[in-house]
Design a protein around this motif. Sequence first.
Motif, short mmCIF file in Angstrom:
data_model
loop_
_atom_site.label_atom_id
_atom_site.label_comp_id
_atom_site.label_asym_id
_atom_site.label_seq_id
_atom_site.Cartn_x
_atom_site.Cartn_y
_atom_site.Cartn_z
N TYR A 131 0.84 -1.20 0.00
CA TYR A 131 0.00 0.00 0.00
C TYR A 131 0.88 1.25 0.00
N LEU A 132 0.58 2.16 -0.90
CA LEU A 132 1.37 3.37 -1.05
C LEU A 132 0.64 4.56 -0.41
N TRP A 133 1.28 5.15 0.60
CA TRP A 133 0.76 6.36 1.24
C TRP A 133 1.59 7.54 0.76
N ASN A 134 1.22 8.14 -0.33
CA ASN A 134 1.93 9.31 -0.83
C ASN A 134 0.97 10.47 -1.06
N ASP A 135 -0.18 10.39 -0.39
CA ASP A 135 -1.23 11.38 -0.60
C ASP A 135 -1.44 12.29 0.61
N PHE A 157 3.90 21.05 7.15
CA PHE A 157 4.46 19.82 7.72
C PHE A 157 3.72 19.47 9.02
N HIS A 158 3.44 20.46 9.82
CA HIS A 158 2.68 20.29 11.06
C HIS A 158 1.34 19.62 10.77
N CYS A 159 0.61 20.14 9.80
CA CYS A 159 -0.70 19.58 9.44
C CYS A 159 -0.57 18.16 8.88
N ALA A 160 0.50 17.93 8.10
CA ALA A 160 0.71 16.61 7.52
C ALA A 160 0.97 15.57 8.60
N ILE A 161 1.73 15.93 9.63
CA ILE A 161 1.99 14.99 10.72
C ILE A 161 0.70 14.67 11.47
N SER A 162 -0.14 15.68 11.67
CA SER A 162 -1.43 15.43 12.30
C SER A 162 -2.26 14.44 11.49
N GLU A 163 -2.23 14.61 10.16
CA GLU A 163 -2.96 13.70 9.28
C GLU A 163 -2.36 12.29 9.33
N LEU A 164 -1.04 12.21 9.40
CA LEU A 164 -0.38 10.91 9.49
C LEU A 164 -0.77 10.19 10.78
N ILE A 165 -0.77 10.92 11.89
CA ILE A 165 -1.15 10.31 13.17
C ILE A 165 -2.59 9.82 13.11
N LYS A 166 -3.45 10.62 12.54
CA LYS A 166 -4.84 10.22 12.40
C LYS A 166 -4.96 8.94 11.59
N ARG A 167 -4.22 8.86 10.49
CA ARG A 167 -4.30 7.67 9.63
C ARG A 167 -3.76 6.43 10.34
N LEU A 168 -2.66 6.58 11.03
CA LEU A 168 -2.13 5.46 11.79
C LEU A 168 -3.14 4.99 12.82
N HIS A 169 -3.80 5.94 13.48
CA HIS A 169 -4.78 5.62 14.51
C HIS A 169 -5.99 4.91 13.92
N GLU A 170 -6.32 5.21 12.68
CA GLU A 170 -7.46 4.59 12.02
C GLU A 170 -7.13 3.21 11.44
N VAL A 171 -5.90 3.04 10.95
CA VAL A 171 -5.56 1.83 10.20
C VAL A 171 -4.91 0.74 11.05
N LEU A 172 -3.92 1.09 11.85
CA LEU A 172 -3.11 0.07 12.52
C LEU A 172 -3.84 -0.73 13.59
N PRO A 173 -4.77 -0.16 14.35
CA PRO A 173 -5.50 -0.99 15.32
C PRO A 173 -6.21 -2.18 14.68
N GLN A 188 9.90 7.29 15.16
CA GLN A 188 10.48 6.60 16.31
C GLN A 188 9.56 6.76 17.52
N THR A 189 9.01 7.97 17.68
CA THR A 189 8.09 8.23 18.79
C THR A 189 6.78 7.48 18.59
N LEU A 190 6.21 7.55 17.39
CA LEU A 190 4.94 6.89 17.12
C LEU A 190 5.04 5.38 17.21
#
Length: 267
Positions: free
Chosen positions: A118-122, A134-150, A175-177
Motif C-alpha cells: 500500500y502506497l501512502w503518498n497522498d 508539515f505540522h498539518c501533515a503529521i497530524s494527518e499521518l497520526i490520524k491515519r495510523l490511529h485509524e488503520v493500525l489498530p 520513532q516516537t509513534l
Amino acid sequence: LILSPYGTSLFINNTEKKVRELISKYANFLDIPETEEKEILRKHVKNRKELFLKLSPTEAAKYSAEVNGLYHIYKKFGGFLNNKKDEHILLATDTWLGKESANIIREWLENQGFNNVYLWNDIGGLRTDSLENFHCAISELIKRLHEVLPGYKEKKFYILFNLTGGFKSIQGILQTLAQFYADEAVYVFETSKEKGATIMMSYKPKTSEEGEVCTVEDYNSETHFMYHIVKPEEFEKSGNVKEIIVDHDCSCLLYTSPSPRDLSTSR
C-alpha cells in the motif's frame, strides 16, 4: 505488517554528483518545470527503474537504504521468500521525486511476490518547505495510523516500523509513534570501521506496570489529533516545553534534530 518511510536514496546512491545535486534542488517540488534539468532527472529515474526492477534483494539493498532495512529484517525472519504473506505500507512524500521513488519500490516488492503493498503518498505537506504544512501533515499521518493500525492489531499482525532510510524530517517522529503503534522498530546502519558491516538496532514499545502496551490517548475527535511542533523562537522565549504545550492545549512529540543518523549534531 511493515511500515517504511521512503525517501530518494534509490535515486541518490551510486549516482554522479551532478544528478545528486539536482535531486537535492528539487526534493520538495510537487512538480518540476519542463526544463533541461527535469529531462536529466526524468532520464535518471527511467534508467534507475529499469535497473532496479531486475535486482535481487541483495543487490537492491545496495541502491536503496529502505530496501537495505527490509533485507536485514528478512534475514532475521527467514528471508523474502518465506514471508510473502506480509503486507507493506510505503510512506512517501507527495513530491514528484518521492512518488517516483515509492512507485518503483512498490513494483519491485510486487515482483518479489508481495501482493499487499500500500502506497501512502497522498498526505499533503509531508515536506520540509513549510513548517505549517508539515505540522498539518503529521497530524494527518497520526490520524491515519490511529485509524488503520489498530485493525491489524485485532487481526494479530506483528507490526514493524522499518526506520532505515526514509526522509530525515519524519525519522524521529516515527520513532516516537512506534512506541504507540508498533510491536518493533528497526534501524539498520553501516559501521565505519569495517566495510560492508552493518548493525541492526531494534527496540520494542514500553509497557505499563501491568504489562499493557501504552496507547495514544483518544481525543474523541474525527478530524483533530493534538500535535504541536515547538518552533525555535517559542523555546527561546519560554525555555519551558511544558508551558508551550499548555499554551497550545496540545501534546508535543520531541525528536532529534537535524538527524538521528548524525549523533554529533543531533539534540
